[in-house]
Design a protein around this motif. Structure first.
Motif, PDB file in Angstrom:
ATOM      1  N   TYR A 182      -6.550  -5.792  -3.626  1.00 21.93           N
ATOM      2  CA  TYR A 182      -7.477  -6.011  -4.743  1.00 21.93           C
ATOM      3  C   TYR A 182      -6.718  -5.973  -6.080  1.00 21.93           C
ATOM      4  O   TYR A 182      -6.900  -6.840  -6.933  1.00 21.93           O
ATOM      5  N   GLU A 183      -5.866  -4.972  -6.251  1.00 18.71           N
ATOM      6  CA  GLU A 183      -5.113  -4.862  -7.499  1.00 18.71           C
ATOM      7  C   GLU A 183      -4.181  -6.052  -7.685  1.00 18.71           C
ATOM      8  O   GLU A 183      -4.052  -6.584  -8.787  1.00 18.71           O
TER       9      GLU A 183
ATOM     10  N   ALA B  57      -7.810   1.392   3.906  1.00 16.96           N
ATOM     11  CA  ALA B  57      -8.330   1.531   2.537  1.00 16.96           C
ATOM     12  C   ALA B  57      -7.232   1.300   1.500  1.00 16.96           C
ATOM     13  O   ALA B  57      -7.445   0.588   0.507  1.00 16.96           O
ATOM     14  N   ALA B  58      -6.052   1.869   1.714  1.00 13.14           N
ATOM     15  CA  ALA B  58      -4.956   1.698   0.747  1.00 13.14           C
ATOM     16  C   ALA B  58      -4.498   0.245   0.689  1.00 13.14           C
ATOM     17  O   ALA B  58      -4.191  -0.270  -0.383  1.00 13.14           O
TER      18      ALA B  58
ATOM     19  N   VAL C 195     -15.199  -3.184  -2.329  1.00 10.98           N
ATOM     20  CA  VAL C 195     -13.883  -3.787  -2.554  1.00 10.98           C
ATOM     21  C   VAL C 195     -13.843  -5.174  -1.923  1.00 10.98           C
ATOM     22  O   VAL C 195     -13.355  -6.133  -2.534  1.00 10.98           O
TER      23      VAL C 195
ATOM     24  N   SER D 194      -6.213  -9.104  -8.627  1.00 12.72           N
ATOM     25  CA  SER D 194      -6.700  -8.924 -10.004  1.00 12.72           C
ATOM     26  C   SER D 194      -5.597  -9.164 -11.022  1.00 12.72           C
ATOM     27  O   SER D 194      -5.813  -9.815 -12.044  1.00 12.72           O
TER      28      SER D 194
ATOM     29  N   ALA E 162       0.827  -1.208   0.000  1.00 12.73           N
ATOM     30  CA  ALA E 162       0.000   0.000   0.000  1.00 12.73           C
ATOM     31  C   ALA E 162       0.856   1.251   0.000  1.00 12.73           C
ATOM     32  O   ALA E 162       0.487   2.262  -0.582  1.00 12.73           O
TER      33      ALA E 162
ATOM     34  N   HIS F 197       2.097   3.515  -3.390  1.00  9.67           N
ATOM     35  CA  HIS F 197       1.465   4.662  -4.044  1.00  9.67           C
ATOM     36  C   HIS F 197       2.057   5.970  -3.537  1.00  9.67           C
ATOM     37  O   HIS F 197       2.190   6.925  -4.282  1.00  9.67           O
TER      38      HIS F 197
ATOM     39  N   ALA G  54      -6.358  -2.453   1.366  1.00  8.61           N
ATOM     40  CA  ALA G  54      -7.403  -3.222   0.697  1.00  8.61           C
ATOM     41  C   ALA G  54      -7.366  -2.993  -0.809  1.00  8.61           C
ATOM     42  O   ALA G  54      -7.495  -3.948  -1.595  1.00  8.61           O
ATOM     43  N   ASP G  55      -7.190  -1.748  -1.228  1.00 14.54           N
ATOM     44  CA  ASP G  55      -7.115  -1.448  -2.657  1.00 14.54           C
ATOM     45  C   ASP G  55      -5.896  -2.109  -3.294  1.00 14.54           C
ATOM     46  O   ASP G  55      -5.975  -2.649  -4.396  1.00 14.54           O
ATOM     47  N   GLY G  56      -4.760  -2.075  -2.597  1.00 18.32           N
ATOM     48  CA  GLY G  56      -3.547  -2.717  -3.111  1.00 18.32           C
ATOM     49  C   GLY G  56      -3.713  -4.216  -3.235  1.00 18.32           C
ATOM     50  O   GLY G  56      -3.301  -4.824  -4.225  1.00 18.32           O
TER      51      GLY G  56
ATOM     52  N   ASN H  16     -14.151  -0.918   2.794  1.00 20.64           N
ATOM     53  CA  ASN H  16     -15.093  -0.639   1.717  1.00 20.64           C
ATOM     54  C   ASN H  16     -15.787  -1.953   1.337  1.00 20.64           C
ATOM     55  O   ASN H  16     -15.143  -2.864   0.813  1.00 20.64           O
TER      56      ASN H  16
END
Length: 113
Positions: free
Chosen positions: A48-49, A41-42, A79, A52, A8, A11, A44-46, A76
């Motif tokens: 997810y990416e 949040a960062a 997510v 993916s 995370a 970024h 979880a987003d990382g 989220n």
């Protein structure tokens, strides 16, 4: 060993592309002790990416929690649903019940009988 927190942070200090490429490259990626604590949040987003980008490549996850207990650990819900849908619905789950092997690995106290 990369941690989700380190991923995370990519970024913020700009090596995101390099970090994600390093984690996508291996034939097998192991996420050990998954879902031990809530994710930011960062993070979880990382994650997810990462999942993916690795789609179609082997990913092994170990966790002491049932997958149904993972959802509240994500800030989220969208997510969480998307990520966990990818993980859970395309996986083979091996559920191991029983005592931990760790007590057997613990050094004995010399005063114990």
């Amino acid at each position: 060993m990369e941690q989700v927190a380190d991923l995370a942070g990519g970024h913020a200090d700009r090596p995101w592309d390099k970090r994600i490429r390093e984690l996508v490259r291996p034939d097998v990626l192991i996420l050990d002790d998954f879902a031990m604590r809530q994710l930011g949040a960062a993070q979880a987003d990382g994650l997810y990416e990462l999942v993916s980008e690795r789609q179609g490549r082997s990913l092994t996850i170990t966790s002491n929690r049932a997958p149904s207990d993972w959802y509240p650990l994500f800030p989220n819900p969208v997510v969480a649903e998307s990520l966990l849908d990818r993980l859970i619905n395309t996986s083979h789950q091996v559920i191991m019940n029983g005592p931990s092997y760790r007590p057997n690995k613990r050094p004995r106290n010399p005063t114990e009988k």
